[in-house]
Design a protein around this motif. Structure first.
Motif, PDB file in Angstrom:
ATOM      1  N   PRO A   4       0.822  -1.211   0.000  1.00 21.06           N
ATOM      2  CA  PRO A   4       0.000   0.000   0.000  1.00 21.06           C
ATOM      3  C   PRO A   4       0.855   1.258   0.000  1.00 21.06           C
ATOM      4  CG  PRO A   4      -0.056  -1.065   2.151  1.00 21.06           C
ATOM      5  CD  PRO A   4       0.699  -1.965   1.229  1.00 21.06           C
ATOM      6  N   THR A   5       0.360   2.299  -0.618  1.00 20.60           N
ATOM      7  CA  THR A   5       1.069   3.577  -0.652  1.00 20.60           C
ATOM      8  C   THR A   5       1.237   4.125   0.761  1.00 20.60           C
ATOM      9  OG1 THR A   5      -0.061   4.031  -2.714  1.00 20.60           O
ATOM     10  CG2 THR A   5       0.993   5.910  -1.632  1.00 20.60           C
ATOM     11  N   ILE A   6       2.434   4.629   1.038  1.00 25.03           N
ATOM     12  CA  ILE A   6       2.643   5.304   2.324  1.00 25.03           C
ATOM     13  C   ILE A   6       2.299   6.782   2.134  1.00 25.03           C
ATOM     14  CG2 ILE A   6       4.362   5.948   4.077  1.00 25.03           C
ATOM     15  CD1 ILE A   6       3.667   2.949   4.026  1.00 25.03           C
ATOM     16  N   PHE A   7       1.354   7.259   2.910  1.00 23.07           N
ATOM     17  CA  PHE A   7       0.986   8.674   2.860  1.00 23.07           C
ATOM     18  C   PHE A   7       1.727   9.386   3.986  1.00 23.07           C
ATOM     19  CE2 PHE A   7      -2.332   6.562   0.582  1.00 23.07           C
ATOM     20  CZ  PHE A   7      -2.708   7.453  -0.400  1.00 23.07           C
ATOM     21  N   LYS A   8       2.790  10.122   3.620  1.00 24.26           N
ATOM     22  CA  LYS A   8       3.707  10.647   4.629  1.00 24.26           C
ATOM     23  C   LYS A   8       3.036  11.566   5.643  1.00 24.26           C
ATOM     24  CE  LYS A   8       7.360  10.855   1.221  1.00 24.26           C
ATOM     25  NZ  LYS A   8       8.056  11.843   0.397  1.00 24.26           N
ATOM     26  N   HIS A   9       2.046  12.327   5.194  1.00 21.00           N
ATOM     27  CA  HIS A   9       1.453  13.337   6.072  1.00 21.00           C
ATOM     28  C   HIS A   9       0.166  12.849   6.731  1.00 21.00           C
ATOM     29  CE1 HIS A   9       4.267  16.301   4.472  1.00 21.00           C
ATOM     30  NE2 HIS A   9       4.040  15.739   3.308  1.00 21.00           N
ATOM     31  N   LEU A  10      -0.236  11.627   6.394  1.00 18.97           N
ATOM     32  CA  LEU A  10      -1.525  11.132   6.882  1.00 18.97           C
ATOM     33  C   LEU A  10      -1.313   9.892   7.721  1.00 18.97           C
ATOM     34  CD1 LEU A  10      -3.524  11.437   3.535  1.00 18.97           C
ATOM     35  CD2 LEU A  10      -3.271  13.151   5.327  1.00 18.97           C
ATOM     36  N   LYS A  11      -2.331   9.518   8.472  1.00 22.25           N
ATOM     37  CA  LYS A  11      -2.256   8.284   9.229  1.00 22.25           C
ATOM     38  C   LYS A  11      -2.207   7.122   8.264  1.00 22.25           C
ATOM     39  CE  LYS A  11      -4.406   9.516  13.554  1.00 22.25           C
ATOM     40  NZ  LYS A  11      -5.702  10.078  13.908  1.00 22.25           N
ATOM     41  N   ASN A  12      -1.319   6.197   8.491  1.00 23.99           N
ATOM     42  CA  ASN A  12      -1.214   5.036   7.613  1.00 23.99           C
ATOM     43  C   ASN A  12      -1.769   3.776   8.260  1.00 23.99           C
ATOM     44  OD1 ASN A  12       0.057   5.693   4.975  1.00 23.99           O
ATOM     45  ND2 ASN A  12       1.513   6.689   6.336  1.00 23.99           N
ATOM     46  N   ASP A  13      -2.352   3.926   9.468  1.00 25.69           N
ATOM     47  CA  ASP A  13      -2.881   2.741  10.147  1.00 25.69           C
ATOM     48  C   ASP A  13      -4.343   2.521   9.756  1.00 25.69           C
ATOM     49  OD1 ASP A  13      -4.396   4.611  11.503  1.00 25.69           O
ATOM     50  OD2 ASP A  13      -3.041   4.673  13.217  1.00 25.69           O
ATOM     51  N   ALA A  14      -4.971   1.610  10.428  1.00 18.96           N
ATOM     52  CA  ALA A  14      -6.343   1.227  10.073  1.00 18.96           C
ATOM     53  C   ALA A  14      -7.340   2.366  10.269  1.00 18.96           C
ATOM     54  CB  ALA A  14      -6.760   0.016  10.901  1.00 18.96           C
ATOM     55  N   SER A  15      -6.921   3.413  10.979  1.00 17.83           N
ATOM     56  CA  SER A  15      -7.870   4.497  11.247  1.00 17.83           C
ATOM     57  C   SER A  15      -7.800   5.599  10.199  1.00 17.83           C
ATOM     58  CB  SER A  15      -7.597   5.099  12.625  1.00 17.83           C
ATOM     59  OG  SER A  15      -6.375   5.817  12.597  1.00 17.83           O
ATOM     60  N   ARG A  16      -7.001   5.392   9.151  1.00 22.33           N
ATOM     61  CA  ARG A  16      -6.841   6.491   8.198  1.00 22.33           C
ATOM     62  C   ARG A  16      -8.186   6.865   7.567  1.00 22.33           C
ATOM     63  NH1 ARG A  16      -3.591   4.079   2.964  1.00 22.33           N
ATOM     64  NH2 ARG A  16      -5.203   2.676   2.251  1.00 22.33           N
ATOM     65  N   THR A  17      -8.382   8.171   7.449  1.00 19.78           N
ATOM     66  CA  THR A  17      -9.719   8.682   7.144  1.00 19.78           C
ATOM     67  C   THR A  17      -9.698   9.677   5.999  1.00 19.78           C
ATOM     68  OG1 THR A  17     -10.351   8.470   9.466  1.00 19.78           O
ATOM     69  CG2 THR A  17     -11.717   9.932   8.135  1.00 19.78           C
ATOM     70  N   VAL A  18     -10.692   9.545   5.122  1.00 20.59           N
ATOM     71  CA  VAL A  18     -10.963  10.566   4.116  1.00 20.59           C
ATOM     72  C   VAL A  18     -12.153  11.380   4.595  1.00 20.59           C
ATOM     73  CG1 VAL A  18     -11.614  11.046   1.731  1.00 20.59           C
ATOM     74  CG2 VAL A  18     -10.252   9.027   2.260  1.00 20.59           C
ATOM     75  N   LYS A  19     -11.969  12.671   4.730  1.00 23.51           N
ATOM     76  CA  LYS A  19     -13.117  13.532   5.011  1.00 23.51           C
ATOM     77  C   LYS A  19     -13.657  14.000   3.663  1.00 23.51           C
ATOM     78  CE  LYS A  19     -13.462  13.850   9.614  1.00 23.51           C
ATOM     79  NZ  LYS A  19     -12.813  14.751  10.554  1.00 23.51           N
ATOM     80  N   ILE A  20     -14.858  13.579   3.352  1.00 23.20           N
ATOM     81  CA  ILE A  20     -15.470  13.948   2.065  1.00 23.20           C
ATOM     82  C   ILE A  20     -16.305  15.211   2.280  1.00 23.20           C
ATOM     83  CG2 ILE A  20     -16.906  13.190   0.153  1.00 23.20           C
ATOM     84  CD1 ILE A  20     -16.432  10.302   1.010  1.00 23.20           C
ATOM     85  N   VAL A  21     -15.863  16.296   1.675  1.00 23.66           N
ATOM     86  CA  VAL A  21     -16.552  17.580   1.824  1.00 23.66           C
ATOM     87  C   VAL A  21     -17.461  17.764   0.612  1.00 23.66           C
ATOM     88  CG1 VAL A  21     -16.239  20.057   2.143  1.00 23.66           C
ATOM     89  CG2 VAL A  21     -14.476  18.459   2.959  1.00 23.66           C
ATOM     90  N   LEU A  22     -18.755  17.763   0.842  1.00 23.29           N
ATOM     91  CA  LEU A  22     -19.688  17.906  -0.279  1.00 23.29           C
ATOM     92  C   LEU A  22     -19.917  19.388  -0.561  1.00 23.29           C
ATOM     93  CD1 LEU A  22     -22.321  15.133   0.543  1.00 23.29           C
ATOM     94  CD2 LEU A  22     -20.121  14.952  -0.650  1.00 23.29           C
ATOM     95  N   ALA A  23     -19.697  19.762  -1.807  1.00 22.60           N
ATOM     96  CA  ALA A  23     -19.842  21.175  -2.191  1.00 22.60           C
ATOM     97  C   ALA A  23     -20.744  21.293  -3.429  1.00 22.60           C
ATOM     98  CB  ALA A  23     -18.467  21.785  -2.446  1.00 22.60           C
ATOM     99  N   PRO A  24     -22.036  21.000  -3.255  1.00 21.55           N
ATOM    100  CA  PRO A  24     -22.965  21.018  -4.393  1.00 21.55           C
ATOM    101  C   PRO A  24     -23.366  22.447  -4.751  1.00 21.55           C
ATOM    102  CG  PRO A  24     -24.152  20.458  -2.387  1.00 21.55           C
ATOM    103  CD  PRO A  24     -22.699  20.630  -2.001  1.00 21.55           C
ATOM    104  N   PHE A  25     -22.444  23.162  -5.337  1.00 20.45           N
ATOM    105  CA  PHE A  25     -22.625  24.597  -5.579  1.00 20.45           C
ATOM    106  C   PHE A  25     -22.506  24.901  -7.071  1.00 20.45           C
ATOM    107  CE2 PHE A  25     -20.868  28.951  -5.843  1.00 20.45           C
ATOM    108  CZ  PHE A  25     -21.893  29.627  -5.198  1.00 20.45           C
ATOM    109  N   ASN A  26     -23.464  25.666  -7.609  1.00 18.29           N
ATOM    110  CA  ASN A  26     -23.393  25.981  -9.043  1.00 18.29           C
ATOM    111  C   ASN A  26     -23.362  27.484  -9.329  1.00 18.29           C
ATOM    112  OD1 ASN A  26     -26.016  27.030  -8.947  1.00 18.29           O
ATOM    113  ND2 ASN A  26     -26.969  25.117  -9.584  1.00 18.29           N
TER     114      ASN A  26
END
Ligand SMILES: [Mn+2]
Length: 330
Positions: A4-26
């Motif tokens: 798996p890719t090592i993400f240097k600035h992010l958690k690389n353990d099982a708790s690694r998280t993507v925060k999905i920011v929804l921006a439904p703006f037109n």
């Protein structure tokens, strides 16, 4: 399976998280429908793909929830019929972006990945400003057919999705409407930006790019040097010798050729990236381990002639996300 890719600035353990920011703006451009981008990408299984295939946790942030965007847009348009300002719906774009900025700044931890789904490209004012509040030295790779760097004084259309980079770089700040003044000063230096995929750039924008010596790779450079060399040069430029420099990617799907996959977007331009080039960029940037944030913008499902066209655009939007989060071919 590959390591798996090592993400240097992010958690690389099982708790690694993507925060999905929804921006439904037109509100940053004239078409309806681009606000449906997040919905379509989520319905296409984006969260499942991130969680199940790539083993990230996901959380969803909805900074625009509670704003009656369609009403606010109608009010703005009515008022502007009389006042005829040079930039359109400025206060609304400023307000929506302030919410996105605050959500990214306060709702995401330094060890988490910020994924913002637009919406039109004006939403990158908030997402990039928010990311830079956590990673002030991050470089920005802007993948797009357009430079989106018109200032409040140079824009020909007044559509603010063509201006986000000028706001981030604080250009012509003295002429900004008051509602944009929340954007921090000295936010993004012009030598921390690299463009990839340009092919429809206004004359005024060409001058801005030249005057500020901004690194820009058009389709010409991709044809001349190949996508691999271009992405290496872009990464090297924004990283300034720091091999751990955090990277944010702001990806406008109109960078991709309409015939290849992206017909459902508001400002299509021919002769763009092919599908492999489009995804290779994400794979290679991810491989550095330095990617910390991604925008995917300008997916407009209402501009498809049929379901197949819609599906193709939405699918490549989801692929951009997966390839940026560590999906590899082997
Ligand atoms: Mn754009």
């Amino acid at each position: 399976m590959s390591a798996p890719t090592i993400f240097k600035h992010l958690k690389n353990d099982a708790s690694r998280t993507v925060k999905i920011v929804l921006a439904p703006f037109n509100g940053g451009q004239p078409h309806g429908g681009v606000d449906l981008g997040p919905d379509y990408m989520l319905k296409h299984g984006l969260r499942y793909q991130i969680e199940d295939k790539l083993k990230w946790k996901t959380e969803v942030l909805k900074p625009l929830e509670g704003l009656n965007l369609e009403n606010l847009k109608k009010e703005a348009d009515l008022k502007e019929k009389i006042t005829k300002p040079t930039i359109k719906r400025a206060d609304l774009v400023a307000l929506a972006n302030k919410k996105i900025y605050e959500s990214c700044r306060d709702g995401i931890n330094k060890g988490e990945f910020q994924l913002t789904i637009g919406g039109d490209h004006s939403i990158a004012i908030g997402s990039v400003a928010g990311l830079l509040s956590r990673h002030p030295n991050a470089g920005l790779i802007w993948i797009d057919a357009h430079a989106d760097i018109n200032t409040v004084n140079t824009t020909e259309t007044g559509n603010l999705h063509g201006c986000p980079v000028s706001f981030l770089a604080n250009m012509d700040r003295k002429d900004w409407p008051e509602s944009f003044k929340w954007i921090p000063e000295n936010l993004l230096a012009t030598d921390k930006i690299a463009y990839i995929g340009l092919r429809d750039v206004d004359e005024a924008e060409k001058k801005i790019l030249k005057d500020n010596n901004i690194k820009a790779f058009s389709m010409y450079h991709i044809d001349r040097f190949g996508i691999n060399s271009v992405v290496e040069q872009a990464i090297a430029h924004i990283s300034k010798g720091d091999k751990d420099c955090p990277i944010m990617v702001s990806y406008d799907v109109d960078a991709i050729d309409p015939e290849a996959s992206v017909k459902c977007t508001g400002t299509k331009v021919d002769f763009g990236l092919n599908n492999r080039e489009a995804l290779f960029l994400c794979e290679r940037i991810c491989e550095t381990g330095n990617v910390v944030a991604l925008d995917v913008v300008e997916v407009n499902p209402t501009l498809g002639a049929d379901e197949k066209e819609i599906l193709k655009t939405v699918a490549i939007g989801c692929s951009i996300v997966r390839c940026s989060l560590g999906e590899t071919l082997l």
